[in-house]
Design an enzyme around this catalytic site. Structure first.
Site, PDB file in Angstrom:
ATOM      1  N   LEU A 124       9.703  52.384  45.099  1.00  0.00           N
ATOM      2  CA  LEU A 124      10.668  52.258  44.007  1.00  0.00           C
ATOM      3  C   LEU A 124      10.244  51.170  43.038  1.00  0.00           C
ATOM      4  O   LEU A 124      10.544  51.215  41.865  1.00  0.00           O
ATOM      5  CB  LEU A 124      12.054  51.924  44.561  1.00  0.00           C
ATOM      6  N   GLY A 178       8.183  39.833  43.327  1.00  0.00           N
ATOM      7  CA  GLY A 178       7.699  38.659  44.031  1.00  0.00           C
ATOM      8  C   GLY A 178       7.957  38.699  45.523  1.00  0.00           C
ATOM      9  O   GLY A 178       7.172  38.183  46.306  1.00  0.00           O
ATOM     10  N   PHE A 179       9.047  39.325  45.929  1.00  0.00           N
ATOM     11  CA  PHE A 179       9.376  39.313  47.350  1.00  0.00           C
ATOM     12  C   PHE A 179       8.687  40.422  48.122  1.00  0.00           C
ATOM     13  O   PHE A 179       8.615  40.380  49.334  1.00  0.00           O
ATOM     14  CB  PHE A 179      10.883  39.427  47.554  1.00  0.00           C
ATOM     15  N   GLY A 180       8.284  41.437  47.440  1.00  0.00           N
ATOM     16  CA  GLY A 180       7.630  42.515  48.162  1.00  0.00           C
ATOM     17  C   GLY A 180       7.981  43.862  47.566  1.00  0.00           C
ATOM     18  O   GLY A 180       8.631  43.943  46.528  1.00  0.00           O
ATOM     19  N   VAL A 216       9.584  47.717  47.376  1.00  0.00           N
ATOM     20  CA  VAL A 216      10.822  48.395  47.761  1.00  0.00           C
ATOM     21  C   VAL A 216      10.548  49.896  47.824  1.00  0.00           C
ATOM     22  O   VAL A 216       9.998  50.469  46.894  1.00  0.00           O
ATOM     23  CB  VAL A 216      11.940  48.125  46.740  1.00  0.00           C
ATOM     24  N   LYS A 273      13.106  47.146  51.775  1.00  0.00           N
ATOM     25  CA  LYS A 273      12.306  46.111  51.123  1.00  0.00           C
ATOM     26  C   LYS A 273      11.335  45.563  52.145  1.00  0.00           C
ATOM     27  O   LYS A 273      11.739  45.143  53.232  1.00  0.00           O
ATOM     28  CB  LYS A 273      13.255  45.026  50.603  1.00  0.00           C
ATOM     29  N   ASP A 314      19.393  33.472  43.155  1.00  0.00           N
ATOM     30  CA  ASP A 314      18.562  34.268  42.250  1.00  0.00           C
ATOM     31  C   ASP A 314      19.392  35.326  41.529  1.00  0.00           C
ATOM     32  O   ASP A 314      19.076  36.518  41.539  1.00  0.00           O
ATOM     33  CB  ASP A 314      17.399  34.895  43.031  1.00  0.00           C
TER      34      ASP A 314
END
Ligand SMILES: *[C@@H]1O[C@H](CO)[C@@H](O)[C@H](O)[C@H]1NC(C)=O
Ligand SMILES: *[C@@H]1O[C@H](CO)[C@@H](O)[C@H](O)[C@H]1NC(C)=O
Ligand SMILES: *[C@@H]1O[C@H](CO)[C@@H](O)[C@H](O)[C@H]1NC(C)=O
Ligand SMILES: *[C@@H]1O[C@H](CO)[C@@H](O)[C@H](O)[C@H]1NC(C)=O
Ligand SMILES: *[C@@H]1O[C@H](CO)[C@@H](O)[C@H](O)[C@H]1NC(C)=O
Ligand SMILES: CC(=O)N[C@H]1CO[C@H](CO)[C@@H](O)[C@@H]1O
Length: 718
Positions: free
Chosen positions: A359, A363-365, A367, A382, A482
């Site tokens: 998708l 920054g976090f990874g 999805v 995620k 965030d």
């Protein structure tokens, strides 16, 4: 000898399953639900009658419903006569056994129900207990009376705790509820009782048709305590039809329990007989091993040893065989709350984390979209890679509590899974993607889909209520860290839901000692956050202020391509507000389609108040939510004049750069070093990374974009 014993055993079993019932319409009593003398019940959903005669309404599968009803409707009033509801009384024995993996969590509960039908079309599991759904909850056309025994605290329905009994009339918001307890027969003292202890509990529900009072009484014993736990005045004459079905409904959600019904007695116009709990079958899962013939025991022991040895060998072989895919589960992982998915399940759900299911990423990874093979439910997974195991461990320790957060405007965390350095978080799938997709055009990409003022304002209100819940209404204070447009996801109705709560903290957990990481996104970072590195509820309020301005203006907080004086959105809006020209900053698309000027003015005013550089004078989320509710600009305090170039530490640098004629793009990339003297030794951990591009690359049409690259700055704490 052994023949005799076998006969004796059969006799005992017979006694155990022996049930009596008087199957007149007005009165029945049934010990168990199978075999001679017990009543017939009509089953629905996953409900099943076990061999022992115990009725199992649900098992430990997620999001299922089980119901059992008395097969014929019973007459509760005569409309031709006085129209008064008859007195009725019931006693039943039930047990709730939580999923052994998470023995302290129940999911969700069981209810005694009066309803005009045996079928409940469109009813949902989980907190709806298989009775209603979000659209018919609270509607007087439901004609539903339920007494819920609920083991999950659902915020939406204002549940008081995760162990309560409540009287529900046409709505899952109980008219009255109480923490589960009973009154000791001798002392009369109130004793706490745990619904999810797995213990057999007897409940009595009595309605007095003359006094119009409904009583609910509980006890873990056979005798009825003198005092009811709940006594609720309720005129049921408008609620009940002449004939109603009577029975039980139970459901599971992400968390699961097995819900059992062991016996049931009912009487119209009189007191139902209490059940003698010692005459009920015992739950096999809980029954203790009985004393057995030594020979018998020896055989069993030999057999089980053999079985165990063979199983162990098979297990070892299996482990060896699939050691490549093995998930090493460490003890600390077993203690956590929400559902722990197996890697294989998620791997299948996302078709092997294939690119087609991607998708978005940030920054976090990455999805991924997935469909759970077991239930067919759509999910978003995620996948976060983290180099610090410590960080993951500490984060997982918090999943237990994060997973219990429930709010209509939060993206629900369904569960998680860890595999080596990868953490997989499973969320509800949000079909309309994130808010930024609707607000900003991404260069060459097609123009953003339309979103009206009404929708925007509703989203802002929703996010405010979610933040208020995180800050003040939950058991702990949760700081989001965030808040930004790309973290606001839109459900099928375009209602806003805040996502990624708690995630930013993951980055902090991995921080080296001696450094403080400031986590967040440039443009949403409160000025004190870049100095102290300490996230507070006020830093969330600051970010929410930036979000409001984005939604009204349809542009990002920092727009590198904008005119120099427009570079920093807050400063620009502030200036125009002071000159009474704020309508000039409204998103041209809104101006074109029309918007509510008073609401927009209110939003801008709140946005500016939230963006005040001094944390102490920013409003709290409670105040913000109240301003949005009252919707009267005059009620909101005035926005103080702001010294220019003060709003944020980077504002000064940015304006300075802009004044020197450097381009926006340059500014963005060179910002960290140019500020290194301002914030001591600042270094960029992961770059700005032009979120607009990396966030959209690889997106499928209509899919959920990533949290665009979460920009993370690392400062040395000196
Ligand atoms: C229950 O149903 C069975 C089969 O339909 C029937 O033979 C039996 O008489 C019923 N028992 C009662 C108590 O109604
Ligand atoms: C629960 O029951 C359903 C239907 O009866 C069955 O398909 C499922 O495998 C059961 N799940 C467990 C965990 O026993
Ligand atoms: C909710 O339940 C009603 C019946 O009570 C049904 O008509 C309706 O379709 C259901 N709504 C949804 C969204 O499932
Ligand atoms: C209640 O349900 C009826 C029919 O199902 C519907 O016409 C009505 O609009 C609903 N009322 C509310 C307040 O939702
Ligand atoms: C309900 O409880 C009240 C208060 O204890 C009691 O006075 C009343 O008799 C009870 N009614 C029934 C029907 O049990
Ligand atoms: C504006 C927009 O994209 N709306 C969509 C939101 O999601 C629902 C359900 O998937 C669609 O039907 C809408 O078109």
């Amino acid at each position: 000898m052994s023949k005799n014993r076998i006969l004796l055993m059969f006799f005992l079993l017979f006694l155990l399953f022996f049930s009596i019932s008087i199957s007149q319409q007005e009165e029945f009593i049934s010990y168990g639900f199978a075999g001679g003398g017990s009543i017939n019940v009509s089953l629905n959903g996953v409900a099943e009658i076990e061999e022992s005669g115990i009725l199992r309404l649900t098992n430990n599968t997620g999001r299922i419903i089980g119901r059992a009803f008395y097969p014929q409707p019973l007459r509760f009033k005569n409309s031709e006569g006085a129209g008064e509801v008859f007195s009725f009384s019931t006693a039943f024995a039930f047990a709730i056994v939580p999923n052994p993996e998470y023995p302290t969590f129940g999911g969700h509960g069981i209810a005694f129900v009066l309803y005009p039908n045996r079928e409940f079309p469109g009813a949902l599991p989980s907190q709806y207990l298989g009775l209603l759904n979000s659209s018919d909850n609270g509607n007087a056309t439901d004609h539903l009376l339920a007494v819920e025994f609920d083991t999950v605290m659902d915020f939406e329905f204002r549940d008081i705790n995760d162990n309560h009994v409540g009287v529900d009339i046409d709505s899952l918001i109980s008219s009255k509820s109480a923490a589960v307890a009973y009154f000791d027969a001798d002392s009369g003292a109130q004793q706490p009782l745990n619904l999810k202890s797995g213990r057999t509990i007897q409940a009595w529900i009595d309605y007095d048709g003359t006094a119009k009072v409904l009583n609910v009484t509980l006890s873990p014993f056979s005798t009825k305590p003198i005092s009811p736990l709940l006594s609720v005045p309720a005129d049921l004459s408008q609620i009940l039809h002449d004939e109603m079905f009577v029975g039980f409904s139970a459901s599971t959600g992400l968390l699961t329990s097995t819900h059992y019904l062991l016996g049931w007695s009912f009487k119209m116009n009189g007191m139902a007989q209490s059940l003698d709990l010692s005459s009920l079958s015992t739950l096999s899962e809980l029954s203790k091993p009985k004393k057995k013939n030594s020979k018998f025991t020896a055989i069993i022991a030999t057999l089980s040893t053999t079985v165990i040895v063979v199983m162990a060998a098979l297990l070892a072989a299996y482990r060896f065989y699939c050691s490549k895919n093995a998930e090493l589960i460490e003890p600390w992982e077993l203690e956590q709350g929400p559902h722990r998915f197996s890697y294989n399940e998620l791997n299948r759900a996302t078709k092997g984390f294939g690119d087609r299911e991607l998708l978005g990423f940030g920054g976090f990874g990455k999805v991924y979209k997935g469909v759970l093979p077991s239930s067919g439910a759509e999910i978003a997974v995620k996948r976060i890679s983290h180099d610090s195991r410590q960080g993951i461990r500490e984060f997982v320790a918090e999943i237990g509590s994060i997973g219990r957060l429930r709010h209509r405007h939060l993206v629900q965390l369904q569960g998680w899974c860890r595999r080596k350095g990868d953490l997989l978080l499973v969320y509800d799938y949000m079909p309309n993607g994130s808010l930024d997709r609707f607000l900003f055009s991404n260069g060459a990409a097609p123009p953003p889909p339309p979103i009206s003022w009404v929708q925007r304002f509703r989203i802002l209100r929703g996010v405010a209520s979610a933040l208020l819940y995180l800050h003040e209404e939950w058991e702990h204070v949760v700081i989001h860290r965030d808040v930004k447009a790309s973290n606001v996801l839109l459900d099928a109705n375009l209602d806003g839901r805040l996502g990624d709560f708690g995630l930013a903290k993951l980055q902090e957990h991995g921080a080296n000692p001696g450094t403080t990481r400031v986590v967040g996104t440039l443009g949403y970072l409160a000025p004190e956050l870049t100095r102290t590195g300490k996230a507070t509820t006020s830093t969330d309020v600051y970010a929410y202020g930036a979000l409001i301005l984005e939604v009204v203006c349809g542009r990002r907080p920092i727009e590198p391509k904008a005119m120099p004086e427009e570079l920093i959105l807050v400063d620009w809006v502030w200036e125009l507000w002071a000159q009474g020209r704020w309508t000039e900053i409204v998103d041209p698309r809104l101006i074109h389609d029309g918007y509510d000027v008073e609401e927009a003015e209110l939003a801008v005013k709140i946005g500016l108040l939230c963006s005040q550089p001094v944390a102490a004078i920013r409003p709290t989320m409670r105040e913000v939510a109240r301003y949005l509710d009252i919707c009267n600009v005059a009620e909101v305090p005035d926005v103080p004049p702001l010294p220019p170039l003060f709003s944020s530490p980077y504002a000064a640098a940015a304006s300075e750069k802009a004044r020197r004629g450097e381009t926006g793009e340059d500014f963005v990339h060179s910002y960290p070093s140019s500020c290194s003297d301002k914030v001591s030794g600042a270094s960029l951990a992961t770059g700005w990374g032009d979120g607009r591009r990396s966030g959209t690359r690889g997106l499928l049409p209509g899919s959920m974009p990533s949290t665009e690259s979460a920009e993370i700055y690392e400062l040395n704490d000196s």
